[in-house]
Design a protein around this motif. Structure first.
Motif, PDB file in Angstrom:
ATOM      1  N   THR A  60       9.146   9.858  -9.116  1.00  0.00           N
ATOM      2  CA  THR A  60       9.554  10.447  -7.842  1.00  0.00           C
ATOM      3  C   THR A  60       8.416  10.417  -6.829  1.00  0.00           C
ATOM      4  O   THR A  60       8.631  10.120  -5.643  1.00  0.00           O
ATOM      5  CB  THR A  60      10.004  11.903  -8.060  1.00  0.00           C
ATOM      6  N   SER A  61       7.170  10.709  -7.286  1.00  0.00           N
ATOM      7  CA  SER A  61       6.037  10.760  -6.373  1.00  0.00           C
ATOM      8  C   SER A  61       5.772   9.398  -5.748  1.00  0.00           C
ATOM      9  O   SER A  61       5.500   9.289  -4.545  1.00  0.00           O
ATOM     10  CB  SER A  61       4.777  11.250  -7.105  1.00  0.00           C
ATOM     11  N   ILE A  62       5.874   8.320  -6.565  1.00  0.00           N
ATOM     12  CA  ILE A  62       5.661   6.984  -6.036  1.00  0.00           C
ATOM     13  C   ILE A  62       6.769   6.613  -5.056  1.00  0.00           C
ATOM     14  O   ILE A  62       6.524   6.002  -4.007  1.00  0.00           O
ATOM     15  CB  ILE A  62       5.594   5.948  -7.182  1.00  0.00           C
ATOM     16  N   GLN A  63       7.990   7.020  -5.394  1.00  0.00           N
ATOM     17  CA  GLN A  63       9.129   6.730  -4.520  1.00  0.00           C
ATOM     18  C   GLN A  63       8.954   7.419  -3.173  1.00  0.00           C
ATOM     19  O   GLN A  63       9.173   6.822  -2.118  1.00  0.00           O
ATOM     20  CB  GLN A  63      10.422   7.193  -5.190  1.00  0.00           C
ATOM     21  N   TYR A  64       8.543   8.677  -3.209  1.00  0.00           N
ATOM     22  CA  TYR A  64       8.285   9.408  -1.976  1.00  0.00           C
ATOM     23  C   TYR A  64       7.181   8.721  -1.170  1.00  0.00           C
ATOM     24  O   TYR A  64       7.266   8.599   0.053  1.00  0.00           O
ATOM     25  CB  TYR A  64       7.873  10.848  -2.275  1.00  0.00           C
ATOM     26  N   GLU A  65       6.131   8.289  -1.883  1.00  0.00           N
ATOM     27  CA  GLU A  65       5.000   7.667  -1.202  1.00  0.00           C
ATOM     28  C   GLU A  65       5.423   6.401  -0.475  1.00  0.00           C
ATOM     29  O   GLU A  65       5.008   6.159   0.652  1.00  0.00           O
ATOM     30  CB  GLU A  65       3.901   7.351  -2.225  1.00  0.00           C
ATOM     31  N   GLU A  66       6.245   5.609  -1.106  1.00  0.00           N
ATOM     32  CA  GLU A  66       6.720   4.382  -0.467  1.00  0.00           C
ATOM     33  C   GLU A  66       7.540   4.698   0.781  1.00  0.00           C
ATOM     34  O   GLU A  66       7.428   4.018   1.808  1.00  0.00           O
ATOM     35  CB  GLU A  66       7.549   3.565  -1.455  1.00  0.00           C
ATOM     36  N   GLU A  67       8.348   5.742   0.677  1.00  0.00           N
ATOM     37  CA  GLU A  67       9.149   6.153   1.833  1.00  0.00           C
ATOM     38  C   GLU A  67       8.251   6.666   2.952  1.00  0.00           C
ATOM     39  O   GLU A  67       8.467   6.364   4.127  1.00  0.00           O
ATOM     40  CB  GLU A  67      10.151   7.234   1.417  1.00  0.00           C
ATOM     41  N   TRP A  68       7.252   7.477   2.570  1.00  0.00           N
ATOM     42  CA  TRP A  68       6.318   8.010   3.563  1.00  0.00           C
ATOM     43  C   TRP A  68       5.580   6.881   4.273  1.00  0.00           C
ATOM     44  O   TRP A  68       5.350   6.938   5.481  1.00  0.00           O
ATOM     45  CB  TRP A  68       5.322   8.951   2.901  1.00  0.00           C
ATOM     46  N   LEU A  69       5.168   5.860   3.523  1.00  0.00           N
ATOM     47  CA  LEU A  69       4.446   4.740   4.112  1.00  0.00           C
ATOM     48  C   LEU A  69       5.308   4.030   5.152  1.00  0.00           C
ATOM     49  O   LEU A  69       4.841   3.714   6.251  1.00  0.00           O
ATOM     50  CB  LEU A  69       4.013   3.750   3.025  1.00  0.00           C
ATOM     51  N   LYS A  70       6.560   3.790   4.809  1.00  0.00           N
ATOM     52  CA  LYS A  70       7.471   3.111   5.735  1.00  0.00           C
ATOM     53  C   LYS A  70       7.699   3.960   6.984  1.00  0.00           C
ATOM     54  O   LYS A  70       7.689   3.462   8.110  1.00  0.00           O
ATOM     55  CB  LYS A  70       8.800   2.819   5.048  1.00  0.00           C
ATOM     56  N   MET A  71       7.907   5.263   6.757  1.00  0.00           N
ATOM     57  CA  MET A  71       8.163   6.158   7.885  1.00  0.00           C
ATOM     58  C   MET A  71       6.918   6.304   8.762  1.00  0.00           C
ATOM     59  O   MET A  71       7.013   6.309   9.999  1.00  0.00           O
ATOM     60  CB  MET A  71       8.623   7.522   7.366  1.00  0.00           C
ATOM     61  N   ALA A  72       5.754   6.413   8.106  1.00  0.00           N
ATOM     62  CA  ALA A  72       4.505   6.533   8.864  1.00  0.00           C
ATOM     63  C   ALA A  72       4.252   5.270   9.679  1.00  0.00           C
ATOM     64  O   ALA A  72       3.768   5.327  10.818  1.00  0.00           O
ATOM     65  CB  ALA A  72       3.338   6.792   7.911  1.00  0.00           C
ATOM     66  N   LEU A 124       1.149  12.083   3.446  1.00  0.00           N
ATOM     67  CA  LEU A 124       0.177  11.186   2.820  1.00  0.00           C
ATOM     68  C   LEU A 124      -1.224  11.772   2.881  1.00  0.00           C
ATOM     69  O   LEU A 124      -1.980  11.711   1.910  1.00  0.00           O
ATOM     70  CB  LEU A 124       0.196   9.824   3.521  1.00  0.00           C
ATOM     71  N   PHE A 125      -1.543  12.350   4.019  1.00  0.00           N
ATOM     72  CA  PHE A 125      -2.866  12.961   4.196  1.00  0.00           C
ATOM     73  C   PHE A 125      -3.091  14.076   3.180  1.00  0.00           C
ATOM     74  O   PHE A 125      -4.114  14.115   2.491  1.00  0.00           O
ATOM     75  CB  PHE A 125      -2.995  13.504   5.622  1.00  0.00           C
ATOM     76  N   HIS A 126      -2.131  14.977   3.071  1.00  0.00           N
ATOM     77  CA  HIS A 126      -2.280  16.108   2.152  1.00  0.00           C
ATOM     78  C   HIS A 126      -2.240  15.675   0.691  1.00  0.00           C
ATOM     79  O   HIS A 126      -2.848  16.322  -0.170  1.00  0.00           O
ATOM     80  CB  HIS A 126      -1.203  17.158   2.423  1.00  0.00           C
ATOM     81  N   ALA A 127      -1.574  14.578   0.416  1.00  0.00           N
ATOM     82  CA  ALA A 127      -1.490  14.092  -0.956  1.00  0.00           C
ATOM     83  C   ALA A 127      -2.819  13.506  -1.440  1.00  0.00           C
ATOM     84  O   ALA A 127      -3.104  13.495  -2.639  1.00  0.00           O
ATOM     85  CB  ALA A 127      -0.392  13.039  -1.068  1.00  0.00           C
ATOM     86  N   TYR A 128      -3.640  13.043  -0.491  1.00  0.00           N
ATOM     87  CA  TYR A 128      -4.861  12.336  -0.891  1.00  0.00           C
ATOM     88  C   TYR A 128      -6.171  12.937  -0.388  1.00  0.00           C
ATOM     89  O   TYR A 128      -7.243  12.531  -0.844  1.00  0.00           O
ATOM     90  CB  TYR A 128      -4.793  10.877  -0.410  1.00  0.00           C
ATOM     91  N   LYS A 129      -6.123  13.868   0.554  1.00  0.00           N
ATOM     92  CA  LYS A 129      -7.357  14.301   1.209  1.00  0.00           C
ATOM     93  C   LYS A 129      -8.390  14.883   0.249  1.00  0.00           C
ATOM     94  O   LYS A 129      -9.586  14.573   0.348  1.00  0.00           O
ATOM     95  CB  LYS A 129      -7.048  15.299   2.333  1.00  0.00           C
ATOM     96  N   PHE A 130      -7.962  15.703  -0.706  1.00  0.00           N
ATOM     97  CA  PHE A 130      -8.931  16.326  -1.613  1.00  0.00           C
ATOM     98  C   PHE A 130      -9.499  15.322  -2.606  1.00  0.00           C
ATOM     99  O   PHE A 130     -10.696  15.337  -2.918  1.00  0.00           O
ATOM    100  CB  PHE A 130      -8.291  17.507  -2.339  1.00  0.00           C
ATOM    101  N   LYS A 131      -8.642  14.432  -3.117  1.00  0.00           N
ATOM    102  CA  LYS A 131      -9.125  13.409  -4.049  1.00  0.00           C
ATOM    103  C   LYS A 131     -10.094  12.465  -3.347  1.00  0.00           C
ATOM    104  O   LYS A 131     -11.122  12.083  -3.919  1.00  0.00           O
ATOM    105  CB  LYS A 131      -7.931  12.626  -4.622  1.00  0.00           C
ATOM    106  N   PHE A 155      -1.069   2.369  -2.128  1.00  0.00           N
ATOM    107  CA  PHE A 155      -1.750   3.120  -1.078  1.00  0.00           C
ATOM    108  C   PHE A 155      -3.038   3.762  -1.589  1.00  0.00           C
ATOM    109  O   PHE A 155      -4.053   3.758  -0.901  1.00  0.00           O
ATOM    110  CB  PHE A 155      -0.823   4.197  -0.523  1.00  0.00           C
ATOM    111  N   GLY A 156      -3.014   4.301  -2.809  1.00  0.00           N
ATOM    112  CA  GLY A 156      -4.200   4.951  -3.357  1.00  0.00           C
ATOM    113  C   GLY A 156      -5.380   4.001  -3.439  1.00  0.00           C
ATOM    114  O   GLY A 156      -6.485   4.309  -2.972  1.00  0.00           O
TER     115      GLY A 156
END
Length: 199
Positions: free
Chosen positions: A3-15, A26-33, A72-73
């Protein structure tokens, strides 16, 4: 597909289409890492914050290219690593400029006007150093004028090496910004033999 990868792909397209909310996800998913990765790489939390901000700003400006990103990661971490490396190279050049401004030598083949500008720039640099916050000033002078290594400075001041690095980064940033506000300083900074020690 998770589900997380699916969401990420959708977010990328929308962004990529300019959706700010998707980009925020996307920002909140990766900013701390990403912050942890760059902080460990550079040893500087302050630098890590700058890199994370700069990378995401660049991503947003070039958001249409997000549509072509497969992982994206991996893309994000590689981009941040390259940004940090380029930042180190830039900082090394800036340190060299400031170091040479503190010597009495003028660049070879420079004009009389350049000599005058160089003298004014050195005076400006000296005043800027004196106006640094006390701890930054002490660390900068120990490092640049006495040649004391960061580890020894940390031991003398009873602080961590990372703290020393952060103070140096902030001091150099302040000095660079001060010099950049004066036109004659910019002329000196652009002289090849100051910026590139091997010319």
């Amino acid at each position: 597909m998770s589900t997380s990868i699916q969401y990420e792909e959708e977010w990328l397209k929308m962004a990529a289409d300019g959706d700010e909310l998707a980009f925020t996800h996307l920002f909140h998913a990766y900013k701390f890492k990403l912050y942890g990765f760059i902080s460990k790489l550079t040893g500087s939390p302050a630098t890590a914050e700058d890199v994370v901000q700069d990378v995401f700003l660049k991503l947003w400006k070039d958001r249409k290219s997000l549509r072509d990103v497969d992982s994206f990661g991996s893309y994000l971490f590689r981009m941040a690593q390259n940004h940090a490396i380029n930042g180190f190279r830039k900082m090394a050049r800036e340190e060299n400029v400031i170091r040479q401004l503190q010597t009495d030598e003028a660049p070879a083949h420079s004009s009389p006007q350049s000599h005058i500008s160089l003298k004014e720039t050195r005076e400006l640099l000296h005043r800027a150093i004196q106006q640094l916050p006390p701890r930054q000033k002490a660390i900068y002078l120990l490092s640049r004028e006495e040649g004391v290594k960061h580890e020894e400075i940390a031991r003398r001041l009873q602080i961590t090496t990372g703290t020393v690095k952060n103070h140096m980064i902030q001091a150099l940033r302040t000095l660079r910004e001060t010099l950049s506000r004066h036109p004659h300083s910019l002329e000196i900074l652009l002289l090849p033999c100051l910026v590139f020690p091997f010319c």
